[in-house]
Write an enzyme that holds these catalytic residues in place. Structure first.
Site, PDB file in Angstrom:
ATOM      1  N   ALA A 136     -38.584  54.129  73.420  1.00 30.92           N
ATOM      2  CA  ALA A 136     -38.107  53.361  72.272  1.00 30.92           C
ATOM      3  C   ALA A 136     -38.861  52.037  72.217  1.00 30.92           C
ATOM      4  CB  ALA A 136     -36.615  53.121  72.425  1.00 30.92           C
ATOM      5  N   GLY A 165     -37.422  56.989  76.018  1.00 32.51           N
ATOM      6  CA  GLY A 165     -37.308  57.778  74.791  1.00 32.51           C
ATOM      7  C   GLY A 165     -38.476  58.747  74.606  1.00 32.51           C
ATOM      8  N   GLU A 200     -37.444  61.640  76.469  1.00 31.25           N
ATOM      9  CA  GLU A 200     -36.339  62.250  75.710  1.00 31.25           C
ATOM     10  C   GLU A 200     -36.883  63.043  74.516  1.00 31.25           C
ATOM     11  OE1 GLU A 200     -34.287  58.395  75.535  1.00 31.25           O
ATOM     12  OE2 GLU A 200     -32.499  59.480  76.227  1.00 31.25           O
ATOM     13  N   GLU A 231     -35.194  53.318  81.830  1.00 30.27           N
ATOM     14  CA  GLU A 231     -34.310  52.444  81.053  1.00 30.27           C
ATOM     15  C   GLU A 231     -33.516  51.484  81.931  1.00 30.27           C
ATOM     16  OE1 GLU A 231     -34.832  55.616  80.421  1.00 30.27           O
ATOM     17  OE2 GLU A 231     -34.831  56.019  78.254  1.00 30.27           O
TER      18      GLU A 231
HETATM   19  C1  3H9 Z   1     -35.804  53.553  75.750  1.00 35.63           C
HETATM   20  O1  3H9 Z   1     -36.669  54.367  75.597  1.00 35.63           O
HETATM   21  C2  3H9 Z   1     -34.392  53.744  75.280  1.00 35.63           C
HETATM   22  C3  3H9 Z   1     -34.080  55.142  74.857  1.00 35.63           C
HETATM   23  O2  3H9 Z   1     -33.650  55.894  75.971  1.00 35.63           O
HETATM   24  C4  3H9 Z   1     -32.946  55.189  73.887  1.00 35.63           C
HETATM   25  C5  3H9 Z   1     -33.120  54.501  72.575  1.00 35.63           C
HETATM   26  C6  3H9 Z   1     -31.950  54.691  71.612  1.00 35.63           C
HETATM   27  N1  3H9 Z   1     -41.772  49.084  73.425  1.00 35.63           N
HETATM   28  O3  3H9 Z   1     -47.266  46.986  80.037  1.00 35.63           O
HETATM   29  P1  3H9 Z   1     -48.514  46.860  79.244  1.00 35.63           P
HETATM   30  C7  3H9 Z   1     -46.183  46.951  74.928  1.00 35.63           C
HETATM   31  S1  3H9 Z   1     -36.119  52.050  76.501  1.00 35.63           S
HETATM   32  C8  3H9 Z   1     -42.457  48.070  72.887  1.00 35.63           C
HETATM   33  O4  3H9 Z   1     -49.190  45.548  79.241  1.00 35.63           O
HETATM   34  P2  3H9 Z   1     -49.697  48.860  80.941  1.00 35.63           P
HETATM   35  C9  3H9 Z   1     -46.238  45.798  75.915  1.00 35.63           C
HETATM   36  O5  3H9 Z   1     -45.305  44.809  75.592  1.00 35.63           O
HETATM   37  C10 3H9 Z   1     -37.866  52.079  76.801  1.00 35.63           C
HETATM   38  N2  3H9 Z   1     -43.604  47.593  73.415  1.00 35.63           N
HETATM   39  O6  3H9 Z   1     -49.584  47.999  79.615  1.00 35.63           O
HETATM   40  C11 3H9 Z   1     -47.669  45.339  75.739  1.00 35.63           C
HETATM   41  O7  3H9 Z   1     -47.721  44.553  74.576  1.00 35.63           O
HETATM   42  P3  3H9 Z   1     -48.712  43.298  74.495  1.00 35.63           P
HETATM   43  C12 3H9 Z   1     -38.181  52.873  78.003  1.00 35.63           C
HETATM   44  C13 3H9 Z   1     -44.057  48.174  74.513  1.00 35.63           C
HETATM   45  O8  3H9 Z   1     -50.789  49.804  80.685  1.00 35.63           O
HETATM   46  C14 3H9 Z   1     -48.424  46.641  75.483  1.00 35.63           C
HETATM   47  O9  3H9 Z   1     -47.443  47.575  75.042  1.00 35.63           O
HETATM   48  N3  3H9 Z   1     -39.601  52.714  78.314  1.00 35.63           N
HETATM   49  C15 3H9 Z   1     -43.381  49.239  75.117  1.00 35.63           C
HETATM   50  O10 3H9 Z   1     -49.734  47.980  82.134  1.00 35.63           O
HETATM   51  C16 3H9 Z   1     -49.103  47.205  76.699  1.00 35.63           C
HETATM   52  O11 3H9 Z   1     -48.156  47.286  77.751  1.00 35.63           O
HETATM   53  C17 3H9 Z   1     -40.053  51.800  79.179  1.00 35.63           C
HETATM   54  O12 3H9 Z   1     -39.293  51.086  79.796  1.00 35.63           O
HETATM   55  C18 3H9 Z   1     -42.192  49.703  74.524  1.00 35.63           C
HETATM   56  N4  3H9 Z   1     -41.492  50.735  75.033  1.00 35.63           N
HETATM   57  O13 3H9 Z   1     -48.320  49.647  81.065  1.00 35.63           O
HETATM   58  C19 3H9 Z   1     -41.537  51.717  79.344  1.00 35.63           C
HETATM   59  N5  3H9 Z   1     -44.070  49.610  76.227  1.00 35.63           N
HETATM   60  O14 3H9 Z   1     -50.077  43.862  74.686  1.00 35.63           O
HETATM   61  C20 3H9 Z   1     -41.990  50.294  79.205  1.00 35.63           C
HETATM   62  C21 3H9 Z   1     -45.148  48.814  76.288  1.00 35.63           C
HETATM   63  O15 3H9 Z   1     -48.422  42.715  73.166  1.00 35.63           O
HETATM   64  N6  3H9 Z   1     -43.414  50.121  79.285  1.00 35.63           N
HETATM   65  N7  3H9 Z   1     -45.151  47.946  75.254  1.00 35.63           N
HETATM   66  O16 3H9 Z   1     -48.296  42.395  75.634  1.00 35.63           O
HETATM   67  C22 3H9 Z   1     -44.101  50.170  80.451  1.00 35.63           C
HETATM   68  O17 3H9 Z   1     -43.559  50.446  81.503  1.00 35.63           O
HETATM   69  C23 3H9 Z   1     -45.555  49.847  80.410  1.00 35.63           C
HETATM   70  O18 3H9 Z   1     -45.793  49.062  79.271  1.00 35.63           O
HETATM   71  C24 3H9 Z   1     -46.499  51.075  80.349  1.00 35.63           C
HETATM   72  C25 3H9 Z   1     -47.958  50.596  80.102  1.00 35.63           C
HETATM   73  C26 3H9 Z   1     -46.409  51.794  81.705  1.00 35.63           C
HETATM   74  C27 3H9 Z   1     -46.124  51.986  79.229  1.00 35.63           C
END
Ligand code: 3H9
Length: 703
Positions: free
Chosen positions: A63, A104, A107, A127
């Site tokens: 998400a 998500g 999911e 999450e």
């Molecule tokens: C969820 O899914 C809830 C659902 O179950 C239910 C919903 C109803 N959203 O980390 P990076 C951005 S909760 C928005 O530097 P990497 C991040 O801010 C979600 N933005 O790169 C950054 O922006 P900027 C569950 C996101 O390669 C850019 O992308 N998911 C999101 O070191 C690059 O990110 C998570 O918790 C997002 N979901 O790592 C995963 N993800 O360049 C969260 C990333 O402007 N994300 N951004 O600073 C991560 O763990 C890492 O970002 C990921 C990439 C491993 C994906």
């Protein structure tokens, strides 16, 4: 078709590519585009199966975290509804999971009847790290796919599961030979499904998730795990949702999950953890540095000092395959250091976190020397010798003589003036502070001290290097103690003073651990060493000469040789690792209070909380105002990753915002006015705090 998804029909297959860089976060526009594409495929008679994939390789990171806490997070079509609809399409859906399917994103893959990964695929439900639970069916569908125990473990740990394990667990049905062949393999899979007349969704391996789960499973799980959760809400909500998967039919389980998710989303803990998520990403953005800043190559590292700190620092580099040479003055100290490193790796082998072969590979990258001349080809030298300016300056004079031009010369000082260290070299532009925290191979914080003359490429290189060894680098300017230790000073001061006034070390620590801090001030000092703290304080004595009475307790313990855990006595007494109150310390506090004319009285917990925390916050705000810290989120990262401040409180600055800046200011003024000379001496509100409150601001920023 909307540019957020690509859509193509080929050979009876609809290929839907998610195309919202950088990570295909499922914000409202992408949800709408995905749903529309799936409906189009479903109603097209030429389409017999649907493949969903990441148009640029990566499948989906979940998400859109920026939407949480705003109406956008459930704006139509919301994610649970989109995914429910996908499960009801009457054509098979295949998720082609390139690189990552998180939250998500996983999911979404679970809503598809079939899933294929590639060798580098990682899946997870992280999450919980955001104070949330999977809210789009994950808590109900994953237990039905892989069983309750494995599903619960994934959600509680938030860990990423690598491709092979995902295949074993049954999260993916098969793996493509390579990332390049993923889409082709997914199409082949879809064609096989069409040919075999496979149903849109296969039957679930654990259709009745409660079956086979011991009657007391949940009860036992809770007894074992709850103490670790402290006051965190999210693990408890994950647990309730998974329990619901066992007790309720799918539809009701989904409704229960949604209610729990909304509770989590609205919680202060989730707000705080989301703040931490973005603060970590912001911390990498430093004025004067961008993608065009050149980087210096780091192919060989040298560490000076093979003690606990030097050895821990060296391990970080060996862990990522970079050769490290350790320099010591005496051969036996060097041998001890290398043996200690081997033993530390050995513990990881025993715990199954490292193989014997990996241990040997890492040890092979580590070498030792007694001769500075052997440092001549190092690209980065990190000095970790005794914390005394003259000693460090001597080391840097030598480095200046022996190191090659362009080598980065770093000091691991925790408090000294990096400008004064740089000044003894002919190349201050190459000098920087890299303050690792002990144990340096474990702790994630790296304070990067940007000295007056540090070159932009040196800063950029060390920030990148820090991330590549798994640290969270935070930039600090030069001042005594940088961000972390400078804030520790007033926080610890209040703790000491409160003991003089009548609290006990255990009471002070209890209030702080009651907030979920890893440990209280006195436990921390006993662990770090009362002697170490004394020496650091002594080096800064001039700055507190006008009133160092609060230090008397620590000074006397030092004089008594009560250095903490290592001597079995400090602020507490120890039997092994077990901590006990020590009435001698209370008696000492009583005597000192008499000598210093401090009136002893019962101190209540609220006062301990206010005085320790408000002084910590006040110093942080002052650091921001002075420009030592670039942003308040950086300060939060320092305290979360270096000092055990709970992430679910968001760090001290975020905590202050949630608590109310006006209340913090009022509290500081109250103690300034009610603690006599001591209050007037130390409880001066940071001017920035006063300005923020006067301007009606509720967030901490430089104004
Ligand atoms: C969820 O899914 C809830 C659902 O179950 C239910 C919903 C109803 N959203 O980390 P990076 C951005 S909760 C928005 O530097 P990497 C991040 O801010 C979600 N933005 O790169 C950054 O922006 P900027 C569950 C996101 O390669 C850019 O992308 N998911 C999101 O070191 C690059 O990110 C998570 O918790 C997002 N979901 O790592 C995963 N993800 O360049 C969260 C990333 O402007 N994300 N951004 O600073 C991560 O763990 C890492 O970002 C990921 C990439 C491993 C994906």
């Amino acid at each position: 078709m909307n540019s957020l998804v690509t859509y193509q029909v080929e050979d009876n297959l609809a290929l839907i590519g998610l195309a919202r860089p950088p990570v295909n976060a499922l914000g409202q526009p992408l949800r709408a585009a995905l749903l529309q594409a799936c409906e189009q495929a479903n109603s097209d008679p030429a389409v017999r199966a649907i493949v969903i994939f990441g148009a640029s390789g990566l499948f989906c990171a979940g998400a859109d975290i920026t939407e949480f806490g705003s109406p956008a997070s459930f704006a139509t079509p919301n994610l649970p509804d989109v995914l429910l609809r996908l499960t009801r399409l009457d054509k098979p859906l295949v998720a082609a999971i390139g690189k990552l399917a998180l939250g998500g994103g996983l999911e979404l893959a679970l809503a598809c009847g079939y899933r294929i990964g590639e060798p580098q695929t990682r899946v997870g439900l992280p999450e919980i790290n955001l104070g949330l639970l999977p809210g789009a069916g994950g808590t109900q569908r994953l237990p039905r796919l892989i069983g309750v125990q494995a599903a619960l473990e994934m959600m509680i740990s938030g860990a990423q599961v690598p491709a092979k394990r995902a295949l074993e667990l049954g999260i993916v049905d098969r793996l493509a030979g390579s990332a390049e062949h993923l889409l082709a393999s997914a199409c082949e899979y879809a064609r096989e499904l069409i040919a075999s007349g496979a149903p849109a969704r296969p039957s679930e391996p654990f259709a009745d998730p409660a079956k086979g789960v011991a009657a007391d499973f949940f009860e036992r799980y809770c007894v074992e795990q709850e103490p670790r959760w402290k006051s965190r809400l999210a693990p408890r909500l994950v647990f309730s949702a998974v329990q619901a998967a066992c007790l309720l039919p799918l539809e009701q389980g989904l409704a229960r999950e949604l209610a729990l998710f909304k509770q989590a989303e609205a919680s202060r803990q989730s707000e705080a953890l989301r703040h931490v998520f973005f603060a970590e990403r912001e911390a990498g953005k430093v004025p004067g540095i961008d993608a065009s800043t050149p980087l210096r190559p780091i192919a060989k590292v040298a560490v000076i000092g093979a003690g606990t700190m030097g050895g821990g620092i060296a391990m970080n580099f060996a862990n990522v395959g970079i050769p490290v040479i350790l320099l010591e003055r005496q051969g036996d100290a060097l041998d001890r250091g290398l043996t200690q490193i081997r033993q530390t790796y050995g513990i990881s082998v025993k715990r199954g976190k490292l193989s014997e072969a990996q241990l040997e590979q890492r040890m092979a990258l580590l070498s030792g020397t007694l001769d500075y001349a052997d440092l001549a080809d190092a690209d980065l030298v990190i000095e970790a010798v005794f914390e005394k300016l003259q000693i460090k300056q001597e080391v840097f004079r030598t480095l200046d003589r022996v190191c090659k031009p362009g080598a980065i010369l770093a000091t691991n000082t925790s408090s000294l003036d990096v400008d004064q260290i740089a000044a003894v070299t002919s190349r201050p532009q190459d000098v920087i502070g890299l303050h690792f925290f002990s144990p340096a191979n474990v702790m994630r914080l790296l304070e990067v001290v940007n000295a007056r003359e540090t070159a932009a490429d040196v800063l950029a290189t060390t920030l990148k290097m820090g991330r590549s060894i798994g640290k969270i680098p935070v930039v600090s300017g030069v001042c005594f103690g940088f961000i972390g230790n400078r804030m520790l000073e007033p926080y610890a001061r209040e703790a000491h003073r409160l003991v003089l006034e009548g609290a006990t070390p255990a009471q002070v620590d209890g209030v702080l651990t009651g907030l979920d801090l890893n440990m209280g001030v006195f436990t921390m000092l006993d662990l770090a060493g009362v002697d170490v703290n004394f020496l650091v304080r002594d080096a800064n004595r001039a700055a507190i000469a006008h009133d160092d009475s609060y230090c008397r307790l620590g000074d006397e313990l030092y004089a008594l040789g009560r250095y903490g855990q290592k001597t079995g006595r400090g602020f507490y007494q120890y039997e092994g690792r077990e901590r006990h109150n020590d009435y001698e310390v209370i008696a000492l506090a009583e005597r000192l209070a008499g000598e210093l004319h401090v009136t002893r009285r019962p101190v209540d917990d609220g006062e301990i909380h206010a005085r320790c925390l408000f002084m910590l916050i006040n110093e942080g705000i002052q650091l921001l105002d002075e420009g030592i810290a670039l942003r308040s989120g950086d300060i939060d990262l320092v305290w979360i990753n270096g000092y055990g401040f709970p992430a679910h409180l968001g760090g001290p600055m975020h905590y202050a915002e949630q608590y109310g800046l006006d209340k913090v200011l009022a509290g500081i003024r109250h103690y300034r006015d009610s603690l006599g000379d001591y209050g007037r001496m130390w409880f001066t509100p940071a001017p920035l705090l006063e300005r923020l409150v006067a301007a009606g601001k509720t967030t901490i920023e430089r104004i």
